[in-house]
Design an enzyme around this catalytic site. Structure first.
Site, PDB file in Angstrom:
ATOM      1  N   GLN A 191     -35.349  24.213  58.992  1.00  0.00           N
ATOM      2  CA  GLN A 191     -35.501  23.441  57.759  1.00  0.00           C
ATOM      3  C   GLN A 191     -36.982  23.320  57.388  1.00  0.00           C
ATOM      4  OE1 GLN A 191     -32.893  21.942  55.811  1.00  0.00           O
ATOM      5  NE2 GLN A 191     -34.611  21.839  54.400  1.00  0.00           N
ATOM      6  N   ASP A 219     -34.984  12.004  53.273  1.00  0.00           N
ATOM      7  CA  ASP A 219     -33.770  12.465  53.965  1.00  0.00           C
ATOM      8  C   ASP A 219     -32.860  11.242  54.115  1.00  0.00           C
ATOM      9  OD1 ASP A 219     -31.910  13.887  55.483  1.00  0.00           O
ATOM     10  OD2 ASP A 219     -33.105  13.865  57.327  1.00  0.00           O
ATOM     11  N   ARG A 264     -33.818  28.665  52.933  1.00  0.00           N
ATOM     12  CA  ARG A 264     -33.284  28.685  54.302  1.00  0.00           C
ATOM     13  C   ARG A 264     -32.821  30.113  54.636  1.00  0.00           C
ATOM     14  NH1 ARG A 264     -31.192  24.044  56.625  1.00  0.00           N
ATOM     15  NH2 ARG A 264     -30.933  25.415  58.423  1.00  0.00           N
ATOM     16  N   ARG A 311     -26.398  23.950  67.010  1.00  0.00           N
ATOM     17  CA  ARG A 311     -26.551  22.649  66.329  1.00  0.00           C
ATOM     18  C   ARG A 311     -25.928  21.612  67.242  1.00  0.00           C
ATOM     19  NH1 ARG A 311     -25.906  20.655  60.166  1.00  0.00           N
ATOM     20  NH2 ARG A 311     -27.896  21.735  60.167  1.00  0.00           N
ATOM     21  N   CYS A 339     -33.851  17.749  52.330  1.00  0.00           N
ATOM     22  CA  CYS A 339     -33.218  18.852  53.068  1.00  0.00           C
ATOM     23  C   CYS A 339     -31.761  19.046  52.678  1.00  0.00           C
ATOM     24  CB  CYS A 339     -33.341  18.592  54.563  1.00  0.00           C
ATOM     25  SG  CYS A 339     -32.647  17.015  55.065  1.00  0.00           S
ATOM     26  N   HIS A 394     -35.551  19.946  63.519  1.00  0.00           N
ATOM     27  CA  HIS A 394     -34.830  20.862  62.635  1.00  0.00           C
ATOM     28  C   HIS A 394     -35.838  21.921  62.169  1.00  0.00           C
ATOM     29  CE1 HIS A 394     -31.723  22.356  60.206  1.00  0.00           C
ATOM     30  NE2 HIS A 394     -31.573  21.399  59.326  1.00  0.00           N
TER      31      HIS A 394
HETATM   32  N1  NVA Z   1     -31.422  14.066  59.352  1.00  0.00           N
HETATM   33  C1  NVA Z   1     -30.203  14.711  58.919  1.00  0.00           C
HETATM   34  C2  NVA Z   1     -30.504  16.097  58.462  1.00  0.00           C
HETATM   35  C3  NVA Z   1     -29.319  16.888  57.966  1.00  0.00           C
HETATM   36  C4  NVA Z   1     -29.678  18.280  57.574  1.00  0.00           C
HETATM   37  C5  NVA Z   1     -29.191  14.717  60.036  1.00  0.00           C
HETATM   38  O1  NVA Z   1     -29.576  14.951  61.188  1.00  0.00           O
HETATM   39  O2  NVA Z   1     -28.017  14.437  59.779  1.00  0.00           O
HETATM   40  N1   CP Z   2     -30.172  20.936  55.494  1.00  0.00           N
HETATM   41  C1   CP Z   2     -29.189  21.310  56.342  1.00  0.00           C
HETATM   42  O1   CP Z   2     -29.411  21.661  57.507  1.00  0.00           O
HETATM   43  O2   CP Z   2     -27.953  21.301  55.780  1.00  0.00           O
HETATM   44  P1   CP Z   2     -26.565  21.430  56.559  1.00  0.00           P
HETATM   45  O3   CP Z   2     -26.429  20.199  57.426  1.00  0.00           O
HETATM   46  O4   CP Z   2     -25.543  21.500  55.470  1.00  0.00           O
HETATM   47  O5   CP Z   2     -26.599  22.667  57.407  1.00  0.00           O
END
Ligand code: NVA
Ligand code: CP
Length: 308
Positions: free
Chosen positions: A131, A223, A291, A101, A263, A128
Site C-alpha cells: 500500500q 484510514d 497497487r 494477509r 488506502c 502494509h
Molecule cells: N488499516 C486498515 C487497512 C485496510 C486496507 C486495516 O487494517 O483494516
Molecule cells: N487497501 C487495501 O489493501 O484494500 P483491500 O483490503 O481491499 O485489499
C-alpha cells in the site's frame, strides 16, 4: 532486494526508486513483460477480507504470464491445522511466491523464515508495505517530486500509518501524524522513522492537533478508525476519533490543491466525509490502480530473481 517484502524498513531508497522506475514502464504498457513469470504460481493466503490486494495481485500475476492461487482463511487455517513453518515448507515445493494477509506481523516473519520462496506481506496488523509503495508512487506521479513535500496523516496510528512513516522517511518526505491520545503510532516505529528521515533530510512530527498537522501539507491521508480485527472496538474508537475526521472544516485550512488520500475501504461519514472523498482533490482510485502496477514490479523483482 531481500528475498521477501515484509516491511518497507527492509528496502533502501535506491530499491524503492528502482521499483518506481519499473512501475513507470509497466503502467505505460500493460503488456510489457507479459511472459516474464510464465509457468510461475503465486499463492495468496488471506486470513482477512480484501478487494484491492487480492484482485490486483491476481490480475498482476495473470498479466505477467503467471498463475495465482487464492487460499481463503478456512482452507489453510494457518497455525491451527498445521504450523506456519510447515505451510511455508510445503508451499515452497509447489509455488514460486506467497502473499500473506494476516493478523500478527510475526506470522509474516515466520512464513518468510520457513519459506524458500519470496513472501510478500499483503497486510499485517503492523504494516502494509505494498500500500505504502503504491501511495508514494501516486504522490510522485501527481506532484512530480518528493522534495519539500509534506504528508499529513490524520487518524489511527495503524499498519498503514507505520508503513507510510517508513517510506516517507526513506524518500525524504516530511510527515505530520495526528492521532488521538492512546492511538498514536508505535513508538519504536516513530523513533526509527525519525532517525531515517534525518539522514534523508526530512522531518517526522507527531502533532495532537489535526488542524496544525494539515496546515501547509501537500497531502492529507486518512484510514479507518477501526481496522480489520478491531470491529469490537468500533464504538469506543468512534468517540475517541470524532475530532479527527477529514471533512470540509479541515479542508478549509489546507492548501487549495491538497491531495486527499485513503488506502480504502473507506468508512464514509466516519474518518472522511463524502464531499471530501468525492472531491477533485481525492486521488484514492489512482492509489488503488497503482497497487496493480507497483505490485507487478515487486513480483518481477522477487519472483524473477532466481532465473536472472
Ligand atoms: N488499516 C486498515 C487497512 C485496510 C486496507 C486495516 O487494517 O483494516
Ligand atoms: N487497501 C487495501 O489493501 O484494500 P483491500 O483490503 O481491499 O485489499
Amino acid at each position: 532486494m531481500t528475498k521477501d517484502l515484509v516491511s518497507i524498513k527492509d528496502l533502501s531508497k535506491a530499491e524503492i526508486e528502482e521499483l518506481f522506475k519499473l512501475t513507470d514502464q509497466l503502467k505505460k504498457n500493460k503488456n510489457k513483460f507479459s511472459e516474464v513469470l510464465a509457468g510461475k504460481t503465486l499463492a495468496l493466503i488471506f486470513q482477512k477480507p480484501s478487494n484491492r490486494t487480492r484482485v490486483s495481485f491476481e490480475v498482476g500475476m495473470f498479466q505477467l504470464g503467471g498463475n495465482s492461487l487464492y487460499l481463503a482463511p478456512n482452507e489453510i487455517n494457518l497455525g491451527v491445522r498445521e504450523s506456519i513453518a510447515d505451510v511455508a515448507k510445503t508451499l515452497s515445493r509447489y509455488v514460486d511466491g506467497i502473499v500473506l494477509r494476516t493478523f500478527e506481523h510475526k506470522n509474516c516473519l515466520e512464513m518468510a523464515k520457513g519459506a524458500g520462496i519470496p513472501v510478500i506481506n499483503g497486510l499485517s496488523d503492523f504494516s502494509h508495505p505494498c500500500q505504502a509503495l503504491a501511495d508514494l508512487y501516486t504522490v510522485k506521479e501527481k506532484l512530480k517530486t518528493f522534495k519539500g513535500v509534506t504528508l499529513a496523516y490524520v487518524g489511527d496510528g495503524n499498519n498503514v500509518c507505520n508503513s507510510l512513516l517508513f517510506i516517507c522517511a526513506k524518500l525524504g518526505v516530511n510527515m505530520n501524524v495526528s492521532s488521538p491520545k492512546g492511538y498514536e503510532p508505535d513508538s519504536t516505529v516513530l523513533k526509527d522513522a525519525k532517525v531515517i528521515a534525518k539522514t534523508a533530510g526530512s522531518l517526522i512530527n507527531l502533532l495532537s492537533d489535526p488542524l496544525l498537522a494539515v496546515k501547509n501539507a501537500d497531502v492529507i491521508y486518512t484510514d479507518v478508525w477501526a481496522s480489520m480485527g478491531q470491529e469490537e472496538e468500533a464504538k469506543e474508537r468512534k468517540e475517541a476519533f470524532k475530532d479527527f475526521q477529514v471533512n470540509k472544516d479541515l479542508m478549509k485550512l489546507a492548501k487549495k490543491d491538497v491531495l486527499i488520500m485513503h488506502c480504502l475501504p473507506a468508512h464514509r461519514g466516519e474518518e472522511i466525509t463524502d464531499d471530501v472523498l468525492d472531491s477533485r482533490n481525492a486521488v484514492v482510485f489512482d492509489q488503488a490502480e497503482n497497487r496493480l502496477h507497483v505490485q507487478k514490479a515487486i513480483l518481477i523483482r522477487l519472483l524473477n530473481n532466481r532465473c536472472q
